[in-house]
Design a protein around this motif. Sequence first.
Motif, PDB file in Angstrom:
ATOM      1  N   GLN A   1       4.920   9.165   3.209  1.00 40.22           N
ATOM      2  CA  GLN A   1       6.034  10.057   2.911  1.00 40.22           C
ATOM      3  C   GLN A   1       7.251   9.670   3.748  1.00 40.22           C
ATOM      4  O   GLN A   1       7.123   8.917   4.707  1.00 40.22           O
ATOM      5  N   ALA A   2       8.399  10.260   3.366  1.00 37.25           N
ATOM      6  CA  ALA A   2       9.642   9.995   4.095  1.00 37.25           C
ATOM      7  C   ALA A   2       9.865  11.028   5.193  1.00 37.25           C
ATOM      8  O   ALA A   2      10.634  10.793   6.121  1.00 37.25           O
ATOM      9  N   ASP A   3       9.214  12.181   5.078  1.00 39.97           N
ATOM     10  CA  ASP A   3       9.443  13.267   6.031  1.00 39.97           C
ATOM     11  C   ASP A   3       8.148  14.076   6.170  1.00 39.97           C
ATOM     12  O   ASP A   3       7.796  14.842   5.273  1.00 39.97           O
ATOM     13  N   ILE A   4       7.455  13.876   7.282  1.00 37.86           N
ATOM     14  CA  ILE A   4       6.119  14.485   7.456  1.00 37.86           C
ATOM     15  C   ILE A   4       6.198  16.007   7.409  1.00 37.86           C
ATOM     16  O   ILE A   4       5.353  16.672   6.805  1.00 37.86           O
ATOM     17  N   GLU A   5       7.227  16.549   8.065  1.00 37.65           N
ATOM     18  CA  GLU A   5       7.340  18.008   8.134  1.00 37.65           C
ATOM     19  C   GLU A   5       7.477  18.616   6.738  1.00 37.65           C
ATOM     20  O   GLU A   5       6.887  19.640   6.424  1.00 37.65           O
TER      21      GLU A   5
ATOM     22  N   LEU B   1      11.382   9.447  -1.714  1.00 39.62           N
ATOM     23  CA  LEU B   1      10.227  10.329  -1.464  1.00 39.62           C
ATOM     24  C   LEU B   1       9.333   9.732  -0.374  1.00 39.62           C
ATOM     25  O   LEU B   1       8.708  10.461   0.389  1.00 39.62           O
ATOM     26  N   VAL B   2       9.284   8.408  -0.324  1.00 40.19           N
ATOM     27  CA  VAL B   2       8.369   7.784   0.642  1.00 40.19           C
ATOM     28  C   VAL B   2       9.038   6.799   1.616  1.00 40.19           C
ATOM     29  O   VAL B   2       8.432   6.430   2.618  1.00 40.19           O
ATOM     30  N   LEU B   3      10.242   6.349   1.304  1.00 40.18           N
ATOM     31  CA  LEU B   3      10.840   5.308   2.156  1.00 40.18           C
ATOM     32  C   LEU B   3      11.969   5.831   3.034  1.00 40.18           C
ATOM     33  O   LEU B   3      12.760   6.672   2.599  1.00 40.18           O
ATOM     34  N   VAL B   4      12.009   5.331   4.247  1.00 37.99           N
ATOM     35  CA  VAL B   4      13.143   5.585   5.140  1.00 37.99           C
ATOM     36  C   VAL B   4      13.589   4.255   5.739  1.00 37.99           C
ATOM     37  O   VAL B   4      12.796   3.315   5.848  1.00 37.99           O
ATOM     38  N   LYS B   5      14.852   4.194   6.107  1.00 33.62           N
ATOM     39  CA  LYS B   5      15.403   2.976   6.696  1.00 33.62           C
ATOM     40  C   LYS B   5      14.662   2.692   8.018  1.00 33.62           C
ATOM     41  O   LYS B   5      14.411   3.604   8.803  1.00 33.62           O
ATOM     42  N   ASP B   6      14.313   1.439   8.226  1.00 30.42           N
ATOM     43  CA  ASP B   6      13.693   1.059   9.495  1.00 30.42           C
ATOM     44  C   ASP B   6      14.803   0.746  10.494  1.00 30.42           C
ATOM     45  O   ASP B   6      15.572  -0.189  10.292  1.00 30.42           O
ATOM     46  N   PRO B   7      14.880   1.504  11.601  1.00 28.40           N
ATOM     47  CA  PRO B   7      15.969   1.272  12.565  1.00 28.40           C
ATOM     48  C   PRO B   7      15.948  -0.139  13.148  1.00 28.40           C
ATOM     49  O   PRO B   7      16.965  -0.591  13.686  1.00 28.40           O
ATOM     50  N   ASN B   8      14.825  -0.839  13.056  1.00 27.77           N
ATOM     51  CA  ASN B   8      14.743  -2.181  13.644  1.00 27.77           C
ATOM     52  C   ASN B   8      14.660  -3.295  12.604  1.00 27.77           C
ATOM     53  O   ASN B   8      14.359  -4.437  12.939  1.00 27.77           O
ATOM     54  N   GLY B   9      14.917  -2.938  11.357  1.00 29.04           N
ATOM     55  CA  GLY B   9      14.828  -3.932  10.294  1.00 29.04           C
ATOM     56  C   GLY B   9      15.871  -5.016  10.474  1.00 29.04           C
ATOM     57  O   GLY B   9      16.948  -4.775  11.003  1.00 29.04           O
ATOM     58  N   GLN B  10      15.523  -6.229  10.025  1.00 27.37           N
ATOM     59  CA  GLN B  10      16.423  -7.375  10.206  1.00 27.37           C
ATOM     60  C   GLN B  10      17.166  -7.711   8.920  1.00 27.37           C
ATOM     61  O   GLN B  10      17.927  -8.661   8.891  1.00 27.37           O
ATOM     62  N   THR B  11      16.921  -6.982   7.847  1.00 28.66           N
ATOM     63  CA  THR B  11      17.648  -7.246   6.611  1.00 28.66           C
ATOM     64  C   THR B  11      18.365  -5.966   6.181  1.00 28.66           C
ATOM     65  O   THR B  11      18.122  -4.891   6.735  1.00 28.66           O
ATOM     66  N   GLU B  12      19.215  -6.113   5.183  1.00 29.45           N
ATOM     67  CA  GLU B  12      19.948  -4.933   4.710  1.00 29.45           C
ATOM     68  C   GLU B  12      19.022  -3.950   4.012  1.00 29.45           C
ATOM     69  O   GLU B  12      19.328  -2.774   3.894  1.00 29.45           O
TER      70      GLU B  12
ATOM     71  N   ALA C   1       2.258  10.280  -1.290  1.00 29.33           N
ATOM     72  CA  ALA C   1       1.536   9.174  -1.931  1.00 29.33           C
ATOM     73  C   ALA C   1       0.179   9.054  -1.236  1.00 29.33           C
ATOM     74  O   ALA C   1       0.100   8.603  -0.097  1.00 29.33           O
ATOM     75  N   ARG C   2      -0.881   9.509  -1.911  1.00 31.95           N
ATOM     76  CA  ARG C   2      -2.216   9.536  -1.302  1.00 31.95           C
ATOM     77  C   ARG C   2      -2.903   8.185  -1.408  1.00 31.95           C
ATOM     78  O   ARG C   2      -2.896   7.571  -2.470  1.00 31.95           O
ATOM     79  N   ARG C   3      -3.471   7.748  -0.306  1.00 32.43           N
ATOM     80  CA  ARG C   3      -4.141   6.435  -0.269  1.00 32.43           C
ATOM     81  C   ARG C   3      -5.501   6.532   0.415  1.00 32.43           C
ATOM     82  O   ARG C   3      -5.879   5.684   1.216  1.00 32.43           O
ATOM     83  N   ALA C   4      -6.256   7.597   0.125  1.00 31.22           N
ATOM     84  CA  ALA C   4      -7.510   7.851   0.827  1.00 31.22           C
ATOM     85  C   ALA C   4      -8.630   6.918   0.375  1.00 31.22           C
ATOM     86  O   ALA C   4      -8.618   6.403  -0.744  1.00 31.22           O
ATOM     87  N   VAL C   5      -9.598   6.712   1.265  1.00 26.21           N
ATOM     88  CA  VAL C   5     -10.867   6.058   0.922  1.00 26.21           C
ATOM     89  C   VAL C   5     -11.994   6.897   1.532  1.00 26.21           C
ATOM     90  O   VAL C   5     -11.740   7.742   2.387  1.00 26.21           O
TER      91      VAL C   5
ATOM     92  N   ASN D   1       0.812  -1.231   0.000  1.00 25.08           N
ATOM     93  CA  ASN D   1       0.000   0.000   0.000  1.00 25.08           C
ATOM     94  C   ASN D   1       0.842   1.276   0.000  1.00 25.08           C
ATOM     95  O   ASN D   1       0.297   2.364  -0.102  1.00 25.08           O
ATOM     96  N   ILE D   2       2.160   1.159   0.143  1.00 26.32           N
ATOM     97  CA  ILE D   2       3.007   2.360   0.199  1.00 26.32           C
ATOM     98  C   ILE D   2       3.414   2.774  -1.219  1.00 26.32           C
ATOM     99  O   ILE D   2       3.168   3.910  -1.638  1.00 26.32           O
ATOM    100  N   LEU D   3       4.001   1.846  -1.960  1.00 20.36           N
ATOM    101  CA  LEU D   3       4.475   2.188  -3.309  1.00 20.36           C
ATOM    102  C   LEU D   3       3.335   2.197  -4.317  1.00 20.36           C
ATOM    103  O   LEU D   3       3.465   2.767  -5.401  1.00 20.36           O
ATOM    104  N   LYS D   4       2.237   1.558  -3.954  1.00 19.93           N
ATOM    105  CA  LYS D   4       1.065   1.473  -4.828  1.00 19.93           C
ATOM    106  C   LYS D   4      -0.137   1.149  -3.957  1.00 19.93           C
ATOM    107  O   LYS D   4      -0.018   0.355  -3.029  1.00 19.93           O
ATOM    108  N   GLY D   5      -1.271   1.788  -4.229  1.00 18.51           N
ATOM    109  CA  GLY D   5      -2.470   1.544  -3.416  1.00 18.51           C
ATOM    110  C   GLY D   5      -2.927   0.098  -3.533  1.00 18.51           C
ATOM    111  O   GLY D   5      -2.748  -0.529  -4.578  1.00 18.51           O
ATOM    112  N   HIS D   6      -3.538  -0.449  -2.463  1.00 20.82           N
ATOM    113  CA  HIS D   6      -3.917  -1.865  -2.499  1.00 20.82           C
ATOM    114  C   HIS D   6      -5.113  -2.130  -3.407  1.00 20.82           C
ATOM    115  O   HIS D   6      -5.331  -3.263  -3.827  1.00 20.82           O
TER     116      HIS D   6
END
Length: 462
Positions: A384-388, A236-247, A357-361, A33-38
């Motif tokens: 988004q990657a940065d709300i501000e 534009l929309v992705l940031v590294k997850d500090p708790n991710g288990q993969t590279e 990336a708008r995903r409204a219903v 749902n992030i890179l493309k709406g479901h």
Amino acid sequence: ALTEQDFKNLPETGIDPDNSGKYQALLDDLQGNILKGHGRDYTVDIFVQWKSDDIPAVKEWIINFTKGYVTSAQLQADESRRYRDQKVSGSVFANFYLTRIGYETLGFEAFQIPKNQPFTMGMQYEGIRTSLGDPKVTDWEVGYQQKIHSLIAIADDDQDSLLKFANQITQELSKIATVLHQENGFILRNKDGQVIEHFGFVDGISQPLFIKRDIVKAQASDRNFSKWDPRAPLDLVLVKDPNGQTEDSYGSYLVYRKLEQNVKAFREDQQALAQALKIQNELAGAYVMGRFPDGTPVTISDVPMHPRNPPNNFNYDQDLTATKCPFHAHIRKTNPRGDSVRNSNVNLEEERGHRIARRAVSYGEKDLTNASTEGSGLLFLCFQADIENQFNFMQARWSNANNFVKVGVGPDPLIGSPQGTQHWPTEWSKSSTQDYNFKLWVKMKGGEYFFAPSISSLKNLP
Ligand code: HEM
């Protein structure tokens, strides 16, 4: 692992999940749902507060829910391919989100919690509330006045089985959480099957695109991207997850807002505007939105052209003085397509960096012939990657601002808060204007900032 360059430059034709190559690990660990709406027709959003006396049980539930249901970007693509090829419907689609308080309640340390100022402060925070022009928190719906920890979002094309699943989740949660609130959403469509919002305009046309299928489709329908390129880099929309288990474990910030639409009053105000300007009712609506209900951009035409695919390959270069599409129009405020480059010291790349990336219903009334005054509207979601720099910037610095993109333009008549006076063309493509105060018929009822953690981080909660 993917490099910084991979996040700054999208491949020419985007990412192809049918042939993921180096993006495989990313797509497997990223929520859908992030890179493309479901694309599912019905949604249920369950807002919860975890009980702090049995956090191990809470974590076990989250781990099991993630393993059982949370849909990765890769699975989303695989299921939609199966649907296209074999008409096999996808399973229930699920997302799991956390607020900053949610992370803390689960025992995460400060350095493990995604850091983005608005996410840290929360949407109720006074400084943010006032800059967004939102009502006092005590006027929000009660569910949103609480401290929300998590959002469990499920979606399906079959409403009955979706509601059953929502009940099952709510029951499972009763021992370990308080369910604060539930929103039931759906996709509204016009008689041509296009997705619309409650005021009746086709929605979801202009989006940042990342996925090959979407890019190829847009390119074909718009012939090319000569005037507006919808493609966007992953950062534009992705940031590294500090708790991710993969590279290649990434997440995204979600802005969630319940926006009530007073359909009856909006229509009446539109009619009054048309009378004041002595123009067609439809044109008055297009001056509010920037597009006619059928999606025709008013900068291109003063009448709806009933396009099969509403055009998006346009900008305002042929409308520099805004005699066709007013500067205040919703889509010109929220995507100036170069206006802010001409009028201030930013370059196009910076302006395009504010995209979301708008995903409204929709929620509420399903019968379009009932023009409701309350209880219906948009469940506005965006990633988004940065709300501000993205949602908050767009709402506060563009839509709400009287002086964007020029002094005295006035607020966005659709969502700008507080409401104000705009200058409206009395004749399309001529320079005469008349002032009119279009009232704000969209009311914020509550919301929150969330993070969509990588799937591996959720399956491996410490
Ligand atoms: C575009 C409706 C709230 C940002 C649109 C369009 C419609 C629409 C009909 C044109 C379709 C399209 O170009 O995709 C609404 C309604 C809202 C609402 C009814 C509230 C109930 C918001 C909010 C924001 C926003 C809160 C962000 C602050 C955008 C953006 C576009 C857009 C970025 C695309 C503009 C472009 O790229 O040309 N909206 N919207 N909208 N809206 Fe909204």
